[in-house]
Design a protein around this motif. Structure first.
Motif, PDB file in Angstrom:
ATOM      1  N   THR A  13       1.019  -1.168   0.189  1.00 41.40           N
ATOM      2  CA  THR A  13      -0.168   0.338   0.017  1.00 41.40           C
ATOM      3  C   THR A  13       1.107   1.053  -0.099  1.00 41.40           C
ATOM      4  OG1 THR A  13      -2.053  -1.417   1.280  1.00 41.40           O
ATOM      5  CG2 THR A  13      -1.775   1.515   0.943  1.00 41.40           C
ATOM      6  N   ALA A  14       1.756   1.326   0.557  1.00 40.50           N
ATOM      7  CA  ALA A  14       2.969   2.415   0.695  1.00 40.50           C
ATOM      8  C   ALA A  14       3.323   2.243  -0.488  1.00 40.50           C
ATOM      9  CB  ALA A  14       3.716   2.310   1.741  1.00 40.50           C
ATOM     10  N   ILE A  15       4.049   1.369  -1.133  1.00 36.61           N
ATOM     11  CA  ILE A  15       4.360   1.893  -2.580  1.00 36.61           C
ATOM     12  C   ILE A  15       3.833   2.344  -3.408  1.00 36.61           C
ATOM     13  CG2 ILE A  15       5.242   0.971  -4.570  1.00 36.61           C
ATOM     14  CD1 ILE A  15       6.913  -0.985  -2.420  1.00 36.61           C
ATOM     15  N   THR A  16       2.176   2.055  -3.501  1.00 38.77           N
ATOM     16  CA  THR A  16       1.307   1.640  -4.381  1.00 38.77           C
ATOM     17  C   THR A  16       0.382   3.600  -3.796  1.00 38.77           C
ATOM     18  OG1 THR A  16       0.135   0.046  -3.951  1.00 38.77           O
ATOM     19  CG2 THR A  16      -1.069   1.822  -4.870  1.00 38.77           C
ATOM     20  N   TYR A  17       1.068   4.693  -2.365  1.00 42.35           N
ATOM     21  CA  TYR A  17      -0.002   5.596  -2.597  1.00 42.35           C
ATOM     22  C   TYR A  17       1.886   6.533  -3.009  1.00 42.35           C
ATOM     23  CZ  TYR A  17      -3.939   5.991   0.409  1.00 42.35           C
ATOM     24  OH  TYR A  17      -5.017   5.786   1.012  1.00 42.35           O
ATOM     25  N   ILE A  18       2.865   6.080  -3.246  1.00 49.25           N
ATOM     26  CA  ILE A  18       4.163   6.916  -3.539  1.00 49.25           C
ATOM     27  C   ILE A  18       3.610   6.678  -5.167  1.00 49.25           C
ATOM     28  CG2 ILE A  18       6.604   6.888  -3.422  1.00 49.25           C
ATOM     29  CD1 ILE A  18       6.648   5.422  -0.907  1.00 49.25           C
ATOM     30  N   LEU A  19       3.800   6.273  -5.403  1.00 54.36           N
ATOM     31  CA  LEU A  19       3.276   5.968  -7.464  1.00 54.36           C
ATOM     32  C   LEU A  19       2.395   6.968  -7.142  1.00 54.36           C
ATOM     33  CD1 LEU A  19       4.231   2.405  -7.725  1.00 54.36           C
ATOM     34  CD2 LEU A  19       5.598   4.417  -8.742  1.00 54.36           C
ATOM     35  N   TRP A  20       1.108   6.938  -6.541  1.00 57.01           N
ATOM     36  CA  TRP A  20       0.253   7.418  -7.095  1.00 57.01           C
ATOM     37  C   TRP A  20       0.115   8.960  -7.083  1.00 57.01           C
ATOM     38  CZ3 TRP A  20      -2.095  10.838  -3.464  1.00 57.01           C
ATOM     39  CH2 TRP A  20      -3.256  11.538  -3.204  1.00 57.01           C
ATOM     40  N   ASP A  56      -9.026   7.749  -6.193  1.00 55.34           N
ATOM     41  CA  ASP A  56      -8.083   6.949  -5.592  1.00 55.34           C
ATOM     42  C   ASP A  56      -7.142   6.864  -4.316  1.00 55.34           C
ATOM     43  OD1 ASP A  56      -8.208   5.420  -8.017  1.00 55.34           O
ATOM     44  OD2 ASP A  56      -6.204   5.987  -9.078  1.00 55.34           O
ATOM     45  N   LEU A  57      -7.282   8.244  -3.689  1.00 48.57           N
ATOM     46  CA  LEU A  57      -6.596   8.228  -2.811  1.00 48.57           C
ATOM     47  C   LEU A  57      -7.161   7.799  -1.695  1.00 48.57           C
ATOM     48  CD1 LEU A  57      -5.632  10.872  -0.503  1.00 48.57           C
ATOM     49  CD2 LEU A  57      -6.908  12.371  -0.757  1.00 48.57           C
ATOM     50  N   PHE A  58      -8.574   7.669  -1.376  1.00 51.06           N
ATOM     51  CA  PHE A  58      -9.446   6.947  -0.596  1.00 51.06           C
ATOM     52  C   PHE A  58      -9.663   4.938  -0.621  1.00 51.06           C
ATOM     53  CE2 PHE A  58     -10.805  11.592  -0.848  1.00 51.06           C
ATOM     54  CZ  PHE A  58     -10.417  12.454   0.148  1.00 51.06           C
ATOM     55  N   THR A  59      -9.502   5.034  -1.991  1.00 49.87           N
ATOM     56  CA  THR A  59      -9.888   3.707  -2.834  1.00 49.87           C
ATOM     57  C   THR A  59      -8.640   2.734  -2.559  1.00 49.87           C
ATOM     58  OG1 THR A  59      -9.699   3.869  -4.902  1.00 49.87           O
ATOM     59  CG2 THR A  59     -12.244   4.625  -4.272  1.00 49.87           C
ATOM     60  N   ILE A  60      -7.200   3.049  -2.546  1.00 53.47           N
ATOM     61  CA  ILE A  60      -6.262   2.686  -2.148  1.00 53.47           C
ATOM     62  C   ILE A  60      -6.150   1.740  -1.404  1.00 53.47           C
ATOM     63  CG2 ILE A  60      -3.341   2.579  -2.589  1.00 53.47           C
ATOM     64  CD1 ILE A  60      -3.733   5.201  -4.272  1.00 53.47           C
ATOM     65  N   PRO A  61      -5.897   1.901  -0.251  1.00 48.36           N
ATOM     66  CA  PRO A  61      -6.215   0.667   0.388  1.00 48.36           C
ATOM     67  C   PRO A  61      -6.947  -0.811   0.114  1.00 48.36           C
ATOM     68  CG  PRO A  61      -6.427   2.414   2.047  1.00 48.36           C
ATOM     69  CD  PRO A  61      -6.494   2.909   0.763  1.00 48.36           C
ATOM     70  N   SER A  62      -8.624  -0.205  -0.172  1.00 48.05           N
ATOM     71  CA  SER A  62      -9.218  -1.757  -0.428  1.00 48.05           C
ATOM     72  C   SER A  62      -8.610  -2.255  -2.400  1.00 48.05           C
ATOM     73  CB  SER A  62     -10.706  -0.978  -1.170  1.00 48.05           C
ATOM     74  OG  SER A  62     -10.454  -0.261  -1.816  1.00 48.05           O
ATOM     75  N   VAL A  64      -6.170  -2.195  -3.196  1.00 50.38           N
ATOM     76  CA  VAL A  64      -4.356  -2.861  -3.212  1.00 50.38           C
ATOM     77  C   VAL A  64      -5.492  -4.600  -1.693  1.00 50.38           C
ATOM     78  CG1 VAL A  64      -1.815  -3.170  -1.534  1.00 50.38           C
ATOM     79  CG2 VAL A  64      -3.019  -1.365  -2.988  1.00 50.38           C
ATOM     80  N   ARG A  65      -5.892  -4.486  -1.090  1.00 55.39           N
ATOM     81  CA  ARG A  65      -5.820  -5.480  -0.504  1.00 55.39           C
ATOM     82  C   ARG A  65      -7.049  -6.626  -1.318  1.00 55.39           C
ATOM     83  NH1 ARG A  65      -8.035  -2.218   3.528  1.00 55.39           N
ATOM     84  NH2 ARG A  65     -10.084  -2.131   3.073  1.00 55.39           N
ATOM     85  N   THR A  66      -7.891  -6.100  -2.763  1.00 56.79           N
ATOM     86  CA  THR A  66      -8.440  -7.348  -4.028  1.00 56.79           C
ATOM     87  C   THR A  66      -7.242  -7.344  -4.573  1.00 56.79           C
ATOM     88  OG1 THR A  66     -10.729  -5.527  -3.220  1.00 56.79           O
ATOM     89  CG2 THR A  66     -10.022  -6.624  -5.644  1.00 56.79           C
ATOM     90  N   VAL A  67      -6.407  -6.988  -4.891  1.00 56.70           N
ATOM     91  CA  VAL A  67      -5.666  -7.221  -5.741  1.00 56.70           C
ATOM     92  C   VAL A  67      -4.634  -8.267  -5.413  1.00 56.70           C
ATOM     93  CG1 VAL A  67      -2.961  -6.508  -6.877  1.00 56.70           C
ATOM     94  CG2 VAL A  67      -5.046  -5.329  -7.446  1.00 56.70           C
ATOM     95  N   ASN A  68      -3.861  -7.765  -4.104  1.00 53.85           N
ATOM     96  CA  ASN A  68      -4.158  -9.194  -2.921  1.00 53.85           C
ATOM     97  C   ASN A  68      -4.328 -10.637  -2.863  1.00 53.85           C
ATOM     98  OD1 ASN A  68      -1.268  -7.491  -3.161  1.00 53.85           O
ATOM     99  ND2 ASN A  68      -1.436  -6.783  -1.634  1.00 53.85           N
ATOM    100  N   ALA A  69      -5.655 -10.380  -2.776  1.00 58.65           N
ATOM    101  CA  ALA A  69      -6.116 -11.439  -2.348  1.00 58.65           C
ATOM    102  C   ALA A  69      -6.185 -11.827  -3.671  1.00 58.65           C
ATOM    103  CB  ALA A  69      -8.142 -10.396  -2.060  1.00 58.65           C
ATOM    104  N   ARG A  70      -6.515 -11.130  -4.146  1.00 59.24           N
ATOM    105  CA  ARG A  70      -6.528 -12.179  -6.293  1.00 59.24           C
ATOM    106  C   ARG A  70      -5.287 -13.161  -6.356  1.00 59.24           C
ATOM    107  NH1 ARG A  70     -10.505 -10.018 -10.628  1.00 59.24           N
ATOM    108  NH2 ARG A  70      -9.521 -11.499 -11.279  1.00 59.24           N
ATOM    109  N   ARG A  71      -3.739 -12.396  -5.824  1.00 56.34           N
ATOM    110  CA  ARG A  71      -2.686 -12.755  -6.391  1.00 56.34           C
ATOM    111  C   ARG A  71      -2.551 -13.836  -5.162  1.00 56.34           C
ATOM    112  NH1 ARG A  71       0.327  -9.502  -8.982  1.00 56.34           N
ATOM    113  NH2 ARG A  71       2.331  -9.999  -7.837  1.00 56.34           N
TER     114      ARG A  71
END
Length: 76
Positions: A13-20, A56-62, A64-71
């Motif tokens: 999630t932290a990397i995703t926020y940095i990229l965002w 995306d500021l507010f939805t990134i955590p969810s 990332v959780r969805t992507v990680n569950a799929r992965r």
């Protein structure tokens, strides 16, 4: 003999926020999460004309959780 799919490494999630924050208007955080279609959409529209970037500021955590569950079950 059944072979279980190999789980893919989780996204952070932290990397995703940095990229965002730095490259979000170009969709780089979506490419990082494996959402290629959405990444191209963000790239072509400037983060859906800046509104999608704010959402995306507010939805990134969810996201990332969805992507990680799929992965975790071997889906991309």
């Amino acid at each position: 003999m059944s072979t279980a799919p190999t789980p893919l490494p989780p996204k952070d999630t932290a990397i995703t926020y940095i990229l965002w924050f730095f490259l979000g208007l170009f969709g780089v955080h979506h490419f990082y999460m494996g959402k290629i279609g959405r990444g191209i959409l963000w790239l072509l529209t400037g983060g859906l004309f800046f509104i999608g970037w704010i959402v995306d500021l507010f939805t990134i955590p969810s996201q990332v959780r969805t992507v990680n569950a799929r992965r975790a079950v071997g889906m991309r």
